[in-house]
Design a protein around this motif. Structure first.
Motif, short mmCIF file in Angstrom:
data_model
loop_
_atom_site.label_atom_id
_atom_site.label_comp_id
_atom_site.label_asym_id
_atom_site.label_seq_id
_atom_site.Cartn_x
_atom_site.Cartn_y
_atom_site.Cartn_z
N CYS A 138 0.96 -1.15 0.10
CA CYS A 138 0.02 -0.02 0.04
C CYS A 138 0.88 1.25 -0.07
O CYS A 138 0.79 2.14 0.84
CB CYS A 138 -0.93 -0.13 1.33
SG CYS A 138 -2.20 -1.34 1.20
N ARG A 139 1.78 1.25 -0.86
CA ARG A 139 2.78 2.26 -0.88
C ARG A 139 2.07 3.71 -1.18
O ARG A 139 2.62 4.76 -0.45
CB ARG A 139 3.69 2.09 -1.99
CG ARG A 139 5.00 2.98 -1.81
CD ARG A 139 5.96 2.75 -3.00
NE ARG A 139 7.25 3.67 -3.01
CZ ARG A 139 8.04 3.96 -3.94
NH1 ARG A 139 7.75 3.38 -4.99
NH2 ARG A 139 9.13 4.83 -3.76
N THR A 140 1.16 3.93 -2.06
CA THR A 140 0.52 5.06 -2.54
C THR A 140 -0.30 5.54 -1.30
O THR A 140 -0.31 6.57 -0.81
CB THR A 140 -0.43 4.92 -3.69
OG1 THR A 140 0.49 4.44 -4.74
CG2 THR A 140 -0.84 6.45 -4.00
N VAL A 169 6.67 7.89 -5.43
CA VAL A 169 5.19 7.12 -5.23
C VAL A 169 4.66 7.41 -6.50
O VAL A 169 3.94 6.57 -7.23
CB VAL A 169 4.68 7.39 -3.84
CG1 VAL A 169 3.45 6.54 -3.91
CG2 VAL A 169 5.71 7.06 -2.79
N PHE A 170 4.42 8.78 -6.89
CA PHE A 170 3.60 9.13 -7.77
C PHE A 170 4.07 8.70 -9.13
O PHE A 170 3.45 8.11 -10.29
CB PHE A 170 3.46 10.77 -7.94
CG PHE A 170 2.66 11.34 -6.84
CD1 PHE A 170 1.84 10.52 -6.08
CD2 PHE A 170 2.90 12.56 -6.32
CE1 PHE A 170 1.08 10.87 -5.06
CE2 PHE A 170 2.21 13.11 -5.22
CZ PHE A 170 1.50 12.15 -4.61
N ILE A 173 2.80 5.38 -10.31
CA ILE A 173 1.42 5.48 -10.88
C ILE A 173 1.71 5.87 -12.37
O ILE A 173 1.00 5.18 -13.27
CB ILE A 173 0.59 6.69 -10.37
CG1 ILE A 173 0.41 6.30 -8.74
CG2 ILE A 173 -0.81 6.62 -10.83
CD1 ILE A 173 -0.27 7.28 -7.88
N ASP A 174 2.33 6.88 -12.81
CA ASP A 174 2.57 7.24 -14.08
C ASP A 174 4.13 8.12 -13.95
O ASP A 174 4.19 8.94 -13.23
CB ASP A 174 1.46 8.17 -14.83
CG ASP A 174 1.65 8.46 -16.07
OD1 ASP A 174 2.74 8.35 -16.54
OD2 ASP A 174 0.68 8.72 -16.79
N PRO A 175 4.91 7.63 -14.81
CA PRO A 175 6.25 8.38 -14.92
C PRO A 175 6.36 9.98 -15.17
O PRO A 175 7.22 10.63 -14.83
CB PRO A 175 7.11 7.73 -15.86
CG PRO A 175 6.49 6.43 -16.08
CD PRO A 175 5.24 6.34 -15.66
N ALA A 176 5.05 10.16 -15.87
CA ALA A 176 4.99 11.51 -16.31
C ALA A 176 4.52 12.33 -15.07
O ALA A 176 4.90 13.49 -14.83
CB ALA A 176 3.59 11.84 -17.20
N PHE A 177 4.01 11.81 -14.03
CA PHE A 177 3.67 12.73 -12.84
C PHE A 177 5.01 13.05 -12.04
O PHE A 177 5.00 13.65 -10.97
CB PHE A 177 2.88 11.79 -11.82
CG PHE A 177 1.53 11.60 -12.35
CD1 PHE A 177 0.95 12.60 -13.25
CD2 PHE A 177 0.76 10.54 -11.84
CE1 PHE A 177 -0.29 12.26 -13.83
CE2 PHE A 177 -0.44 10.33 -12.60
CZ PHE A 177 -0.92 11.22 -13.18
#
Length: 541
Positions: A138-140, A169-170, A173-177
């Motif tokens: 549950c890292r995020t 962490v972000f 989710i998506d490298p762009a973040f």
């Protein structure tokens, strides 16, 4: 089965496959155009920013003094020069903590500020990580919950350092973040909530803070227009997308109008499994509303390969009603029982108070307060309250500015850099002809004058109060600047968050014309939860 029947079914399958193929191609082309448009917008912003930087350097060389730089900032309509908040006197107040910008992450800061302090979501998030949790799974969720906990304890230095750690962490989710390019705040919010929901679901099947607070369920009825065969389908979603409506009348359409249009019955081309007819009549009802309703206003359209933002006015009601959209078997939002009162009241505790020289003006509260069940339809802001609010990236001069600057934090942009950036945004908006794009790309449904004046049931069980607004300033959602306005139910006060700068604002400012043109995401909290929060804090819990 006859050969003729088999041949007909085969042709139907072939036509459906061709249709699906065309849809897939159109979707792929749209994604390509969106990516190209985003890159073009970024390149344009970089060129404009470079020009502004060159002009600023020339002015500084000519002036040769710090006072000249301050005058330039005033010309760019930055926040007024007001004595900063005494951090020692307000160090125990989490609502005065802004978030530093380590690059182009204002979209993250505005989104996170909308989630921080949002009861009962915050209390359930913090309670979840207080027990045995495997952070690797549950890292995020753990990262966001820790940010909530640190901010709730008013540990500003740890908040700043942890926010920088959250970029890793972000990026999962998506490298762009994690990159330096501006991203869409709505997309970031959905990806963030979806990721946290999935992390909890992987560990347990109940007590999911994301699902319990934001999920709503709709019941869709598909009725064949030929044989009248009806099929029911239940859908679950986190946020509610609504289009900017076209309005025929003198008054601007409201979010209530946009909600009505999104719930409007329509005809769709779908194959009936009973008679093979290809058209059905679709109606949608809400079978379970959420605790917190997230409305995302679709302000982005594409003109060929170029993304464009619709800045048509959409009035923001203080109260929003779902009473006319609920199904006959509707169930109430999930109940909330705060198991740890300290998690529910700490943020609303009034601190020792800011210095008298910087006391914040607050909007006068009307009778009925924010949780009145029998409140009348929300009044529109007066012309005086909305004057000169066309597109100000920052609060007006009479507002209190609480600068939460920390000597140990090193944000990626200085105040002067942001001022030049906002100046570019304002200039691009002034060059844009009003209404040139909006009239072509508004919702295909029109709001008639009598529809907009239709009475709204604010007394029913499914009424919501506005508590958060994320606004975007700029020509496209992947560029420009994001800010957020947050309502504290316990204090009956609004706070404006522009990265690390915090301002106390009145409700008239939040509902004014500037937000009506640039408001992007809206959070509405169920009125009974508002009442519950007020009762808990009034009872000293």
């Amino acid at each position: 089965m006859s050969e003729q029947t088999e041949r007909e079914e085969l042709w139907i399958e072939i036509e459906q496959m061709e249709k699906d193929g065309r849809e897939a191609i159109r979707f792929a082309n749209k994604m390509i155009r969106e990516k190209l448009a985003s890159r073009l917008e970024v390149a344009k912003d970089v060129r404009q920013r470079s020009q502004c930087q060159l002009e600023a350097r020339k002015k500084r060389r000519q002036a040769g003094s710090e006072s000249k730089a301050q005058t330039t900032s005033h010309d760019l309509q930055l926040n007024p020069v007001i004595p900063p908040l005494d951090s020692d006197k307000n160090s125990k107040d989490p609502l005065y903590i802004g978030l530093p910008n380590f690059g182009n992450i204002c979209y993250q800061n505005a989104t996170l500020q909308s989630l921080l302090g949002l009861q009962p979501f915050q209390s359930e998030m913090v309670s979840l990580i207080s027990g045995p949790v495997e952070s690797g799974q549950c890292r995020t969720l753990c990262g966001v919950a820790k940010l909530m906990d640190l901010r709730q304890k008013a540990l500003s230095k740890l908040v700043f350092s942890h926010l920088n750690d959250l970029r890793d962490v972000f990026a999962d989710i998506d490298p762009a973040f994690r990159g330096t390019e501006m991203q869409d705040a709505n997309e970031f919010l959905l990806r963030l909530l979806d990721t946290m929901k999935d992390e909890v679901d992987a560990r347990r099947s109940t007590d999911n803070p994301v699902r319990d607070n934001f999920h709503y369920q709709t019941l869709e009825s598909y009725r064949c227009t030929k044989c009248h065969e009806t099929v029911l389908k239940r859908q679950e979603n986190i946020s509610w997308f609504v289009s900017v409506p076209h309005h025929q009348g003198t008054e601007a359409p409201t979010l209530q109008d946009a909600l009505r249009l999104s719930m409007r019955s329509d005809r769709r081309h779908l194959l009936c499994q009973h008679c093979r007819h290809d058209e059905c009549y679709v109606t949608t009802k809400i079978s379970q509303p959420p605790r917190t309703l997230i409305l995302q206003l679709n302000r982005c359209v594409f003109l060929g390969d170029e993304a464009k933002k619709i800045r048509t006015k959409v009035s923001i009601p203080k109260f929003l009603s779902l009473n006319e959209f609920v199904a006959d078997d509707v169930t109430r939002p999930p109940e909330w029982n705060c198991t740890n009162p300290s998690l529910c009241t700490r943020e609303s505790e009034v601190p020792s108070g800011p210095p008298a020289a910087t006391a914040a003006p607050t909007a006068p509260t009307t009778a009925g307060s924010p949780v009145s069940a029998g409140a009348t339809a929300p009044a529109r802001p007066s012309p005086s309250a909305t004057a000169a609010a066309e597109s100000p990236p920052l609060p007006p001069p009479e507002l209190q500015v609480l600068d939460a600057a920390n000597s140990n934090s090193k944000p990626g942009r200085t105040r002067e850099d942001k001022g030049r950036e906002l100046h570019v945004i304002r200039r691009s908006q002034e060059r844009e002809p009003a209404g040139a794009v909006e009239q072509v790309h508004l919702s295909e449904f029109c709001v008639q004058e009598d529809q907009s004046l239709r009475p709204v049931d604010l007394v029913g069980d499914f009424t919501y109060r506005l508590v958060r607004v994320v606004s975007h300033y700029g020509g496209a959602t992947h560029s420009g600047h994001y800010v957020s306005d947050v309502y504290s139910v316990g204090r009956d006060m609004w706070f404006h968050y522009d990265d690390q700068r915090v301002s106390c604002v009145g409700e008239a400012y939040v509902l004014n014309e500037g937000h009506q043109r640039d408001g992007y995401t809206f959070f509405y909290l169920h009125k009974e939860l508002c009442s519950q929060i007020v009762r808990m804090e009034g009872g000293g819990l």
